[in-house]
Design an enzyme around this catalytic site. Structure first.
Site, PDB file in Angstrom:
ATOM      1  N   GLY A   1       0.804  -1.213   0.000  1.00 24.94           N
ATOM      2  CA  GLY A   1       0.000   0.000   0.000  1.00 24.94           C
ATOM      3  C   GLY A   1       0.840   1.268   0.000  1.00 24.94           C
ATOM      4  O   GLY A   1       0.528   2.234  -0.699  1.00 24.94           O
ATOM      5  N   THR A   2       1.900   1.271   0.774  1.00 28.82           N
ATOM      6  CA  THR A   2       2.734   2.478   0.893  1.00 28.82           C
ATOM      7  C   THR A   2       3.312   2.877  -0.465  1.00 28.82           C
ATOM      8  O   THR A   2       3.240   4.043  -0.867  1.00 28.82           O
ATOM      9  CB  THR A   2       3.879   2.225   1.905  1.00 28.82           C
ATOM     10  OG1 THR A   2       3.288   1.839   3.149  1.00 28.82           O
ATOM     11  CG2 THR A   2       4.738   3.443   2.096  1.00 28.82           C
TER      12      THR A   2
ATOM     13  N   GLN B   1      -7.635  -0.542   3.499  1.00 32.37           N
ATOM     14  CA  GLN B   1      -8.436  -1.236   4.520  1.00 32.37           C
ATOM     15  C   GLN B   1      -9.743  -1.800   3.972  1.00 32.37           C
ATOM     16  O   GLN B   1     -10.420  -2.547   4.681  1.00 32.37           O
ATOM     17  CB  GLN B   1      -8.728  -0.300   5.706  1.00 32.37           C
ATOM     18  CG  GLN B   1      -7.504   0.038   6.543  1.00 32.37           C
ATOM     19  CD  GLN B   1      -6.944  -1.167   7.319  1.00 32.37           C
ATOM     20  OE1 GLN B   1      -7.613  -2.168   7.540  1.00 32.37           O
ATOM     21  NE2 GLN B   1      -5.692  -1.064   7.733  1.00 32.37           N
TER      22      GLN B   1
ATOM     23  N   SER C   1      -3.511  -3.972  -0.770  1.00 26.90           N
ATOM     24  CA  SER C   1      -2.325  -4.505  -0.081  1.00 26.90           C
ATOM     25  C   SER C   1      -2.696  -5.898   0.426  1.00 26.90           C
ATOM     26  O   SER C   1      -3.579  -6.040   1.283  1.00 26.90           O
ATOM     27  CB  SER C   1      -1.945  -3.585   1.075  1.00 26.90           C
ATOM     28  OG  SER C   1      -0.848  -4.136   1.776  1.00 26.90           O
ATOM     29  N   ALA C   2      -2.008  -6.922  -0.099  1.00 22.38           N
ATOM     30  CA  ALA C   2      -2.436  -8.311   0.106  1.00 22.38           C
ATOM     31  C   ALA C   2      -2.528  -8.720   1.569  1.00 22.38           C
ATOM     32  O   ALA C   2      -3.410  -9.484   1.952  1.00 22.38           O
ATOM     33  CB  ALA C   2      -1.477  -9.251  -0.640  1.00 22.38           C
ATOM     34  N   HIS C   3      -1.622  -8.190   2.406  1.00 20.80           N
ATOM     35  CA  HIS C   3      -1.599  -8.693   3.787  1.00 20.80           C
ATOM     36  C   HIS C   3      -2.777  -8.210   4.625  1.00 20.80           C
ATOM     37  O   HIS C   3      -2.947  -8.645   5.766  1.00 20.80           O
ATOM     38  CB  HIS C   3      -0.244  -8.393   4.454  1.00 20.80           C
ATOM     39  CG  HIS C   3      -0.014  -6.964   4.848  1.00 20.80           C
ATOM     40  ND1 HIS C   3       0.052  -6.571   6.163  1.00 20.80           N
ATOM     41  CD2 HIS C   3       0.194  -5.851   4.116  1.00 20.80           C
ATOM     42  CE1 HIS C   3       0.303  -5.257   6.212  1.00 20.80           C
ATOM     43  NE2 HIS C   3       0.392  -4.810   4.983  1.00 20.80           N
TER      44      HIS C   3
ATOM     45  N   THR D   1      12.705  -6.864 -10.669  1.00 22.69           N
ATOM     46  CA  THR D   1      12.141  -8.201 -10.883  1.00 22.69           C
ATOM     47  C   THR D   1      10.918  -8.384  -9.986  1.00 22.69           C
ATOM     48  O   THR D   1      10.942  -8.054  -8.803  1.00 22.69           O
ATOM     49  CB  THR D   1      13.205  -9.279 -10.583  1.00 22.69           C
ATOM     50  OG1 THR D   1      14.313  -9.020 -11.446  1.00 22.69           O
ATOM     51  CG2 THR D   1      12.672 -10.679 -10.826  1.00 22.69           C
TER      52      THR D   1
ATOM     53  N   CYS E   1      -3.122  11.406  23.376  1.00 26.75           N
ATOM     54  CA  CYS E   1      -2.413  12.604  23.812  1.00 26.75           C
ATOM     55  C   CYS E   1      -1.207  12.304  24.687  1.00 26.75           C
ATOM     56  O   CYS E   1      -0.743  13.160  25.417  1.00 26.75           O
ATOM     57  CB  CYS E   1      -3.380  13.525  24.537  1.00 26.75           C
ATOM     58  SG  CYS E   1      -4.788  13.916  23.505  1.00 26.75           S
TER      59      CYS E   1
HETATM   60  N1  PLP Z   1      -2.857   2.819   4.004  1.00 27.37           N
HETATM   61  C1  PLP Z   1      -3.616   2.350   5.014  1.00 27.37           C
HETATM   62  C2  PLP Z   1      -4.977   2.922   5.240  1.00 27.37           C
HETATM   63  C3  PLP Z   1      -3.130   1.331   5.839  1.00 27.37           C
HETATM   64  O1  PLP Z   1      -3.882   0.881   6.843  1.00 27.37           O
HETATM   65  C4  PLP Z   1      -1.835   0.815   5.588  1.00 27.37           C
HETATM   66  C5  PLP Z   1      -1.257  -0.214   6.471  1.00 27.37           C
HETATM   67  O2  PLP Z   1      -1.556  -0.284   7.644  1.00 27.37           O
HETATM   68  C6  PLP Z   1      -1.098   1.334   4.505  1.00 27.37           C
HETATM   69  C7  PLP Z   1      -1.637   2.335   3.741  1.00 27.37           C
HETATM   70  C8  PLP Z   1       0.255   0.811   4.181  1.00 27.37           C
HETATM   71  O3  PLP Z   1       0.141  -0.430   3.530  1.00 27.37           O
HETATM   72  P1  PLP Z   1       1.404  -1.428   3.437  1.00 27.37           P
HETATM   73  O4  PLP Z   1       1.573  -2.029   4.784  1.00 27.37           O
HETATM   74  O5  PLP Z   1       0.970  -2.458   2.422  1.00 27.37           O
HETATM   75  O6  PLP Z   1       2.555  -0.633   2.966  1.00 27.37           O
END
Ligand code: PLP
Length: 380
Positions: free
Chosen positions: A70-71, A178, A198-200, A236, A328
């Site tokens: 995802g990142t 999510q 994001s597969a995990h 790759t 906080c």
């Molecule tokens: N965006 C959201 C909303 C997430 O919850 C996460 C992971 O917790 C990410 C992005 C990042 O995904 P990844 O862990 O596949 O890089």
């Protein structure tokens, strides 16, 4: 009993996914860029995975690019759109994941864009009138607003946001990390330029994901090097990851309504039991409102207590894994930027329970009991 309620952080691998991946670790080791038989066989598996994913979200295979998760997909959409199209303004919300927030802040720091933050209420509901106001003065903007919040579970109406963005010719990215695999996404029904998987997060392997990019929107690659992914992502390919990603999404779509019903049932039980057993319990964001929140996430706000500092630790020693942290707190534990943005009460504790198809009602009862026990001890 050992209980895992941290599925928004990551989910356990589905054994059927592992079975699909194993041959690509053991036997099919060719490099997909090689033109010989060993390579061609693996190339075919990647293209089949692309077709499977595209079909499930009603896209064309060429609109799917594989990433490391995802990142990377968020970075690719933001850097690619802003730099290739020369966009000078971006809109996001303070409630986004850091994969979006820090990426846009880096682009702002580098002088590429001016960044505006959308207003929201104390429950984290976005102000779409403010979005229109911002877009009216800054057309051709990059807009990045997530589908479901990973901490509080709030669902944003991405169909409505997409309509607004389309009226102002904005490029619209949605972090669907999510919700991919938990809701049916149909890109023909949405105005989005980008979606993310994001597969995990849906019982697939870690370190692999994809970016959906609407055809016609050409953006530069984030990673440079070889010509993989039609020059869109050098390096790759993570072959067994990609195979596992497609299998995991296929399984998720297959059992989606059944799993949704099961998990929503667990969430409702959590809410009931917590309200019965802990006086003064509340829920952060729109977490407890079924029609406005992701069914896998419940963010619990606990009454002020000296125990709150140690909540996660105390649950952990009783074999319950969750996420949380007070908004906080200071020092090494900087707390949650999401709860801080909602204007949290620094004396209340916060826990995120996030569930999957593998959780049971017994596990819910056990987790609530462990938590309630702590508060009962303090009360006597
Ligand atoms: N965006 C959201 C909303 C997430 O919850 C996460 C992971 O917790 C990410 C992005 C990042 O995904 P990844 O862990 O596949 O890089």
């Amino acid at each position: 009993m050992t209980v895992y309620f941290d599925n928004a952080a990551t989910t356990p691998l589905d054994p059927e996914v592992l079975d699909a991946m194993l041959p690509f670790m053991r036997e099919h080791y060719g490099n997909p860029s090689s033109i010989h038989g060993h390579g061609r066989q693996v190339r075919a598996a990647i293209e089949n995975a692309r077709k499977t994913i595209a079909h499930l979200i009603n896209a064309a295979p060429a609109e799917i690019s594989f990433t490391s998760g995802g990142t990377e997909a968020d970075n690719y959409a933001a850097f690619g759109s802003i730099r290739t199209l020369g966009l000078k303004h971006a809109i996001t919300s303070p409630l986004e994941h850091h994969a979006v927030l820090h990426t846009l802040q880096a682009l702002e720091k580098a002088g590429d864009i001016q960044l505006s933050y959308l207003r929201h209420d104390e429950q984290g509901r976005l102000d779409l009138v403010h979005l229109e106001v911002l877009l009216a003065t800054n057309p051709r903007t990059f807009v990045s607003l997530m589908h479901a919040n990973n901490e509080i579970g709030n669902l944003n109406d991405i169909a409505a946001i997409g309509e607004i963005c389309a009226r102002y010719d904005a490029v619209f990215h949605t972090d669907t990390v999510q919700t991919m695999g938990h809701y049916r996404h149909d890109v023909q029904q949405l105005k989005n330029h980008f979606l993310v998987g994001s597969a995990h997060k849906f019982h697939g392997p870690k370190g692999v994901g994809f970016l959906y990019r609407r055809s016609g929107l050409m953006i530069d690659a984030l990673l440079h090097g070889g010509s993989q992914e039609r020059n869109q992502r050098a390096g790759t390919e993570n072959v067994y990851g990609i195979v596992g990603l497609a299998k995991a999404l296929e399984i998720a779509y297959r059992g989606m309504s059944e799993h949704q019903q099961h998990i929503q049932g667990l969430k409702d039980r959590f809410i009931d039991k917590l309200q019965q057993q802990i006086e003064g319990v509340e829920f952060n964001g729109t977490s407890a409102q079924a029609d406005q929140s992701l069914y896998t996430v419940l963010n619990v706000s606990l009454p002020p207590s000296e125990l709150n500092e140690m909540l996660l630790f105390n649950l952990d020693i009783n074999h319950v894994s969750v996420s949380g942290g007070s908004a906080c707190t200071s020092g090494a534990n900087a707390g949650s930027h999401v709860l801080t943005a909602l204007g949290c009460d620094p004396d209340r504790g916060a826990i995120r329970f996030s569930m999957s198809k593998y959780n049971t009602t017994e596990e819910v009862d056990y987790a609530v009991e462990q938590l309630a026990k702590m508060y009962r001890k303090v009360a006597v």
